[in-house]
Design a protein around this motif. Structure first.
Motif, PDB file in Angstrom:
ATOM      1  N   LEU A  76       0.824  -1.213   0.000  1.00  0.00           N
ATOM      2  CA  LEU A  76       0.000   0.000   0.000  1.00  0.00           C
ATOM      3  C   LEU A  76       0.856   1.260   0.000  1.00  0.00           C
ATOM      4  O   LEU A  76       1.798   1.377   0.783  1.00  0.00           O
ATOM      5  CB  LEU A  76      -0.911   0.016   1.240  1.00  0.00           C
ATOM      6  N   ILE A  77       0.542   2.180  -0.883  1.00  0.00           N
ATOM      7  CA  ILE A  77       1.223   3.469  -0.885  1.00  0.00           C
ATOM      8  C   ILE A  77       0.670   4.268   0.289  1.00  0.00           C
ATOM      9  O   ILE A  77      -0.543   4.413   0.442  1.00  0.00           O
ATOM     10  CB  ILE A  77       0.940   4.249  -2.183  1.00  0.00           C
ATOM     11  N   SER A 258      -2.930   0.885  -5.504  1.00  0.00           N
ATOM     12  CA  SER A 258      -1.490   1.077  -5.253  1.00  0.00           C
ATOM     13  C   SER A 258      -0.656   0.351  -6.293  1.00  0.00           C
ATOM     14  O   SER A 258       0.249   0.928  -6.889  1.00  0.00           O
ATOM     15  CB  SER A 258      -1.114   0.547  -3.865  1.00  0.00           C
ATOM     16  N   ARG A 262      -0.477   3.108  -8.936  1.00  0.00           N
ATOM     17  CA  ARG A 262       0.369   3.919  -8.035  1.00  0.00           C
ATOM     18  C   ARG A 262      -0.436   5.062  -7.423  1.00  0.00           C
ATOM     19  O   ARG A 262       0.076   6.171  -7.222  1.00  0.00           O
ATOM     20  CB  ARG A 262       1.616   4.479  -8.749  1.00  0.00           C
ATOM     21  N   PRO A 264      -2.479   6.580  -4.225  1.00  0.00           N
ATOM     22  CA  PRO A 264      -2.723   6.390  -2.795  1.00  0.00           C
ATOM     23  C   PRO A 264      -4.173   6.646  -2.418  1.00  0.00           C
ATOM     24  O   PRO A 264      -4.826   7.507  -3.011  1.00  0.00           O
ATOM     25  CB  PRO A 264      -1.820   7.453  -2.147  1.00  0.00           C
TER      26      PRO A 264
END
Ligand code: GDP
Length: 291
Positions: A76-77, A258, A262, A264
């Motif tokens: 997870l970002i 994520s 990419r 969040p």
């Protein structure tokens, strides 16, 4: 997603007393796919887990579950919601299809940033396509005591945001939260309109901090990822707000957001009240995903 809650099925899988088997990993891959993982991502995750278990001679199901939790957390970002400077003007454009909770989220954000960060929010009714959306935002504005900048139904949405910027610059507020259309005659019309709003806000926002957040319904599974792809490609998003997380039908879309895009998750909403919003917490998300 079957009849049993996803988290319950994960718990069942790891609750079996026998030692781990090849079957456990196969079942886990299947479950991850049901929990909104793409097939490739699910197999990649399970392969990585098996590697970790082999290397560390982990056979106990509880320990495998812990290793999985660490692996998922690492996927997870993590990005904290923005903190705006005292003299900084913030502009948040909220995007998303109808019904996901965009208008409600705009009101929640206005309330949150005002109460926790002392911002002076302005709500901008830039979904001029639906008269009801303008009315709904006005109702929230009245309830919260937050000014709403609105034009007539059918007006130019970019002009609404422009007016909100003018109002902010002349002292009416320091955080613009704009609701946008989630549906138009066609998908391409919607994308073109969002691109136009984006261009205008980008060129008019000067020194302000301009952010684009997508609102996604956590119960819509991989559909949410398809939506995110469209909006991300159109205007290049900065983050996501996950709504309806209070529903037991929620999956694990944050992992795909994520891993694949990419992107969040910044906030999670878990109810219809103004207070039902909180910054995304990866530990809690993984804990709740695994049951
Ligand atoms: P919009 O069309 O995207 O602007 O969606 P709305 O903000 O009008 O919300 C659609 C419906 O979802 C409304 O009935 C909201 O009360 C409800 N809603 C929004 N956020 C949440 C949430 O986090 N949890 C639950 N249970 N309902 C929500």
């Amino acid at each position: 997603m079957g009849t049993m809650r996803f988290a319950d099925r994960i718990r069942n899988l790891f609750g079996i007393k026998s030692a781990a088997s090849e079957e456990l990993f196969e079942d886990l891959a299947d479950l991850l796919v049901e929990g909104d993982f793409g097939a490739a991502e699910a197999f990649k995750t399970v392969d990585a887990l098996q590697d970790i278990c082999r290397k560390n001679k982990i056979t106990d199901r509880d320990k495998i579950r812990e290793a999985l939790a660490d692996l998922l957390k690492g996927m997870l970002i993590k990005k904290d919601p923005p903190v705006f400077g005292s003299n900084e003007l913030g502009v948040i454009l909220l995007l998303g299809v109808n019904g996901v909770g965009k208008t409600t989220s705009a009101a929640k954000l206005a309330n949150l940033y005002r109460s926790s960060a002392g911002r002076r929010p302005l709500l901008a009714a830039a979904d001029t396509f639906r008269a009801a959306a303008i009315d709904q935002l006005k109702i929230h504005g009245e309830r919260l005591g937050v000014r709403v900048v609105a034009h007539k139904h059918g007006g130019d949405p970019a002009a609404v945001v422009y007016d909100a910027l003018e109002a902010a610059v002349s002292g009416a507020g320091d955080l613009i939260i704009a609701d946008t259309a989630g549906r138009m005659h066609t998908k391409s019309a919607l994308v073109e309109e969002l691109k136009k709003i984006d261009r205008i806000v980008e060129s008019k926002s000067g020194n302000s901090r301009y952010l684009k957040w997508l609102v996604l319904d956590a119960t819509t599974g991989r559909n949410a990822l398809a939506q995110a792809e469209i909006f991300h490609e159109a205007v290049s998003l900065d983050g996501v707000i996950l709504t309806k997380y209070d529903s037991s039908a929620r999956g694990g879309i944050a992992f795909s957001l994520s891993a694949d895009l990419r992107l969040p998750v910044l906030f999670v909403c878990d109810g219809e009240q103004y207070e039902n919003i909180a910054p995304f917490d990866p530990h809690r998300y993984v804990r709740e995903f695994l049951g």
